[in-house]
Design an enzyme around this catalytic site. Structure first.
Site, PDB file in Angstrom:
ATOM      1  N   CYS A 314       0.828  -1.209   0.000  1.00  0.00           N
ATOM      2  CA  CYS A 314       0.000   0.000   0.000  1.00  0.00           C
ATOM      3  C   CYS A 314       0.858   1.252   0.000  1.00  0.00           C
ATOM      4  O   CYS A 314       0.441   2.303  -0.487  1.00  0.00           O
ATOM      5  CB  CYS A 314      -0.951  -0.007   1.191  1.00  0.00           C
ATOM      6  SG  CYS A 314      -0.137   0.028   2.790  1.00  0.00           S
ATOM      7  N   HIS A 470      -1.674   1.495   8.037  1.00  0.00           N
ATOM      8  CA  HIS A 470      -1.985   1.540   6.610  1.00  0.00           C
ATOM      9  C   HIS A 470      -1.569   2.903   6.065  1.00  0.00           C
ATOM     10  O   HIS A 470      -1.676   3.916   6.761  1.00  0.00           O
ATOM     11  CB  HIS A 470      -3.480   1.311   6.423  1.00  0.00           C
ATOM     12  CG  HIS A 470      -3.898   1.150   4.996  1.00  0.00           C
ATOM     13  ND1 HIS A 470      -3.399   0.160   4.180  1.00  0.00           N
ATOM     14  CD2 HIS A 470      -4.779   1.847   4.238  1.00  0.00           C
ATOM     15  CE1 HIS A 470      -3.962   0.250   2.991  1.00  0.00           C
ATOM     16  NE2 HIS A 470      -4.794   1.275   3.001  1.00  0.00           N
ATOM     17  N   ASN A 498      -7.455   6.182   0.427  1.00  0.00           N
ATOM     18  CA  ASN A 498      -7.051   4.836   0.808  1.00  0.00           C
ATOM     19  C   ASN A 498      -6.787   4.048  -0.474  1.00  0.00           C
ATOM     20  O   ASN A 498      -7.680   3.917  -1.310  1.00  0.00           O
ATOM     21  CB  ASN A 498      -8.179   4.182   1.615  1.00  0.00           C
ATOM     22  CG  ASN A 498      -7.841   2.763   2.042  1.00  0.00           C
ATOM     23  OD1 ASN A 498      -6.854   2.188   1.606  1.00  0.00           O
ATOM     24  ND2 ASN A 498      -8.674   2.204   2.900  1.00  0.00           N
TER      25      ASN A 498
END
Length: 925
Positions: A314, A470, A498
């Site tokens: 990510c 994250h 995101n």
């Protein structure tokens, strides 16, 4: 305490001590090793327990920190010695009191980023574990009193122990001797009479024996980090088609009617992962086999083309989403001269910044799939493939897709831009953080943010819909017009995304369809492109951002990031200097300042800051120092992870500028004026400082000595800076006077002199009737006469003796006459005396850290690059150099310097050889 400037070592500077980051960077559905089909395993509770920081409440109670590493460490004390086994001098009869210490901020990976003033440089602040042995600690700790040390000096003694005849500035001492802490690195004995490493500084700037608080190091779990200039491959495998081959390869495929297949990154499991076999069968398909009408771009490109798959990258996706915000940067990384229609041959190319240069990576377009679907990065449009191919090229750069598991957004942002990234711990952020972010956005900087992970739950979701551990990309920072019954004005707002690209979004105020949006004028909504799709993008007020996020990363664009047009534009730009370097075990890998005896062996760099910042009134210069280690992520498949690295900065006087490099005494009596807040095992350590104009010495190092690696160091400033390596000039120097008593007297020229008669008799006994000595005859003489320094050896090697002959054999006959034989024995006697001076333990070897001093004593001056080369060529794995190899070092250095000087007739540091001449000279030597 005398002469010790310890650097503490922690294991993750997140602002709250040590936390578990094992979850950082995993995808929601990722399968991690050993937990097949079940997603990434949850880390054990307490795996990385919190480690508090040193206390600012009572410096007198400042305890010692036991360094936590994977190997056992001895945390005992060993009597009245001062570090590395060196004796502690007697304390003055009336020691001066220690000044109080300044506090160190208790949080933040880079607490000095908010332009820390060197006059108030931070030092460690929260209580730490007590001394393991209960040893008393001095009641006060010395403060550097930055920017110039100002502690009172005791009178100079006539000489320091171990340095006869060398008057030194003597620091005030505590009445009780300072204990030695054995930190797992063996004491390195210096010669009985070591040469002065650098002259003491005795100018207006006082010299003090400094005892700074220890530096800590930060340990990030292995699955999160890992990573000179362009002279070695940028990945673990040698890529034969990675650089500059795109056009020729594509033309060849088109001419032959074939589709390109990359031999360096084949469509096999080895390109997917290195730690285990895949738990299912993945099929590599070309885009035409995955979707009808494949396209490189579908209606252009946007951040919504970046969707995360099963791979825990990510951090890479957050940077890729940011990359779409700047078309110039985007098309530098992703050249637009490729698609699936015109000149399609299954080959694509991308460009990444790697350690100071832009590298082209060429790939084929076969992508891993499962049941016909892409398993890793993909677009929302099934027939759009630029993002999937970008991820593949980045995976090739680092050796495999698995090598991309876990990382920081700043790493990818730097590889996409060539910029430098600053980290801010939001809980300790400066009050002008929003202004900093606004200015960064105006400069085109890329930004990302994250929440600390839950130590017990992988990717835990907060009640407001945010994902812990994250990475999010920041896609806009602005002041938004707002009009309510109670307030009108501008509201600081931030837009984030995101990379999962789904409905995992912020659900608090200003979330999608939040009632707050009714107070925003319609024209403002249109200007910001407001939509309420479940696409992973959302808005937050800046206050909520401060309350819910833990860290923000800002990638400042460097001159490497800009096109030629941008470099000549009126936009404000950073001035940048850059050097490459290497830490070599036993030579230039001296460890941090905790290891005083070897610290000065690290590479050193001088940065000169000339003019204060234009828009500030404090008369100081902004300097961002960034230390980046090279090629670590690509070596994860062979168990090589990031080293724990950091740096220290020292002020230099005009007299200091004459010493190259600075030696042990400089660091023993000088406090650093700035330093990296921690030593950390990430690819890059970066910090921002405010320093008065002047000259500064930067010393980059690993935390422990003898850790090998390559690095680049960059300095960014708002005004011009000049940077140079603080290293010795290559050439001949004076022979050390201390070896004179060990040398035989010069051989008289009179033929009837007894000494000359004896030498002639020795020569005749081995030379025979031809009146010349070959290498075999010379070897018999030397093996017999050098037994005392050839401990545990069967004698000189053939190559060593042949090199001795070649050094003085001007006619290249392979033999030496009497005059040449006499000169050689004189040289060997000198080298033998030097070797015995430094072989203080009489082991028949000298430590690699003494190689510079030994060669200097023999009259040869070398820089770090040459010392590293000699250490790689002649040093053992333990960093030891035996006598015959030391002789080879001296012979090679002398031979090649003389060879060069012979052709450099005008002293221009330039010599010319044709190929035949050069080969003849080097082969025979």
């Amino acid at each position: 305490m005398y002469g010790i400037d310890n650097y503490p070592k922690n294991y993750h500077a997140s602002g709250i001590g040590l936390v578990n980051l094992a979850a950082l960077g995993y995808s929601k559905n990722e399968v991690s090793g050993g937990n097949e089909g079940g997603g990434a395993p949850k880390p054990k509770a307490g795996l990385y327990p919190s480690l508090p920081y040193p206390s600012s409440e009572s410096v007198g109670g400042m305890p010692y920190v036991v360094k936590q590493t994977s190997h056992a460490q001895n945390a005992s004390y060993a009597g009245p010695t001062m570090g590395m086994g060196m004796p502690v001098p007697e304390a003055p009869s009336a020691p001066a009191p220690y000044p109080s210490a300044t506090p160190y901020p208790g949080s933040g990976l880079y607490p000095s980023l908010p332009s820390a003033n060197v006059s108030s440089l931070p030092y460690p602040t929260a209580p730490m574990a007590p001394y393991p042995t209960g040893m008393p600690y001095p009641t006060g700790m010395p403060q550097p009193n930055l920017p110039y040390p100002a502690a009172p000096l005791a009178p100079y003694p006539s000489a320091m122990p171990g340095l006869p005849g060398m008057p030194m500035p003597y620091a005030p001492m505590p009445t009780s001797p300072a204990p030695q802490h054995n930190i797992g690195f063996p004491a390195l004995p210096y010669p009985t009479a070591p040469p002065p490493e650098s002259a003491p500084t005795q100018e207006e700037e006082p010299s003090v024996g400094v005892a700074e608080l220890s530096f800590t190091s930060v340990k990030v779990p292995e699955n999160q980090n890992m990573f000179w200039m362009g002279r070695k491959a940028t990945s673990a495998r040698q890529n034969s088609v990675s650089k500059g081959d795109f056009q020729s390869l594509r033309d060849s495929c088109l001419a032959n009617g074939t589709m390109f297949e990359d031999p360096d990154f084949p469509a096999t499991n080895a390109s997917l992962m290195y730690s285990r076999r895949p738990d299912r069968y993945y099929e590599w398909l070309r885009p035409g086999d995955i979707a009808d009408d494949p396209q490189f771009f579908v209606e252009g490109y946007s951040r919504f083309d970046v969707q995360q798959g099963e791979l825990g990258d990510c951090w890479l996706l957050a940077a890729a989403a940011n990359l779409t915000q700047d078309s110039t940067l985007f098309f530098r990384v992703i050249p637009p001269d490729q698609d699936f229609q015109e000149n399609y041959a299954g080959i694509f190319h991308f460009k990444f910044w790697q350690y100071g240069k832009w590298v082209e990576v060429v790939i084929d377009d076969r992508l891993p799939t499962y049941n016909g679907e892409l398993i890793y990065m993909h677009s929302t449009e099934k027939n759009e493939f630029w993002s999937a191919l970008l991820e593949k090229a980045y995976a090739k750069l680092h050796g495999s897709y698995e090598a991309l598991k876990g990382g920081t957004t700043c790493e990818a942002m730097e590889d996409f831009t060539g910029g430098v990234t600053e980290w801010y711990d939001i809980k300790e952020a400066p009050p002008n953080l929003f202004s900093i972010m606004m200015k960064a956005a105006e400069r085109g900087s890329m930004m990302g943010c994250s929440l600390e992970p839950d130590p017990h739950v992988l990717e835990a979701e907060t009640p407001q819909g945010l994902i812990r551990g994250h990475a999010y990309s920041i896609t806009k920072v602005c002041l938004m017009d707002i009009s309510t019954p109670n307030r009108q004005g501008k509201l600081p707002m931030i837009r984030m995304r995101n990379p999962w690209g789904n409905d995992a979004e912020w659900s608090g105020p200003w979330s999608d369809s939040s009632p707050e949006w009714r107070f925003i004028p319609e024209h403002t909504k249109e200007e910001i492109g407001l939509n309420f799709d479940r696409d992973g993008e959302f808005w937050m007020s800046f206050q909520d951002f401060l309350n819910h996020f833990d860290r923000v990363e800002i990638c400042n664009l460097s001159p490497d990031s800009l096109t030629e047009d941008q470099q000549h534009s009126s936009r404000r730009k950073w001035e940048m200097s850059m050097f490459e370097g290497e830490w070599t075990s036993g030579v230039t890998a001296g460890g941090c300042r905790n290891f005083l005896e070897t610290f000065w062996h690290n590479p050193q760099y001088i940065i000169s800051l000339e003019d204060p910042d234009d828009e500030d009134d404090d008369g100081k210069c902004t300097a961002i120092v960034a230390l980046m280690q090279k090629n670590r992520r690509s070596k994860r498949n062979v168990g090589i992870d990031c080293l724990t690295i950091g740096f220290a900065i020292y002020h230099l006087t005009d007299r200091d500028m004459q010493v190259k490099p600075q030696g042990l005494n400089f660091f023993k009596y000088r406090a650093s004026v700035a330093r990296s807040p921690h030593f950390i095992n990430t690819r890059e350590v970066c910090a921002r400082f405010k320093l008065p104009p002047g000259h500064y010495l930067i010393v980059p190092s690993t935390f422990d000595p003898n850790e090998e690696g390559e690095f680049i160091i960059r300095v960014f400033s708002e005004t011009r800076n000049n940077m140079e390596e603080n290293d010795d000039e290559v050439g001949f120097g004076e022979t050390d006077d201390r070896i004179a008593p060990s040398l035989p007297p010069p051989t008289p020229k009179e033929e009837d002199d007894p000494q000359r008669i004896a030498l002639r008799r020795l020569f005749d006994s081995v030379a025979g009737s031809d009146e010349e000595v070959d290498w075999q005859e010379l070897k018999r003489i030397l093996d017999h006469s050098m037994r005392d320094v050839m401990v545990g050896s069967d004698g000189f090697s053939k190559d060593a003796v042949r090199s001795m002959v070649a050094m003085l054999d001007k006619d290249r006959s392979g033999r030496l006459g009497f005059e040449e034989f006499e000169a050689l024995l004189t040289d060997i006697a000198k080298w033998r005396a030097v070797f015995k001076l430094y072989d203080t333990r009489r082991t028949g070897s000298i430590d690699g850290f003494h190689l510079r001093g030994a060669l200097n004593s023999a009259g040869y001056h070398l820089n770090n690059r040459l010392l590293n080369a000699l250490a790689h060529r002649y040093g053992s794995r333990e960093g030891q150099i035996p006598f015959d190899d030391f002789l080879m070092c001296a012979i090679k250095v002398r031979t090649f310097i003389e060879m060069f000087r012979e052709r450099d007739t005008d002293n221009s540091d330039t010599a010319f050889f044709n190929l035949d001449d050069w080969l003849e000279r080097t082969i025979y030597s």
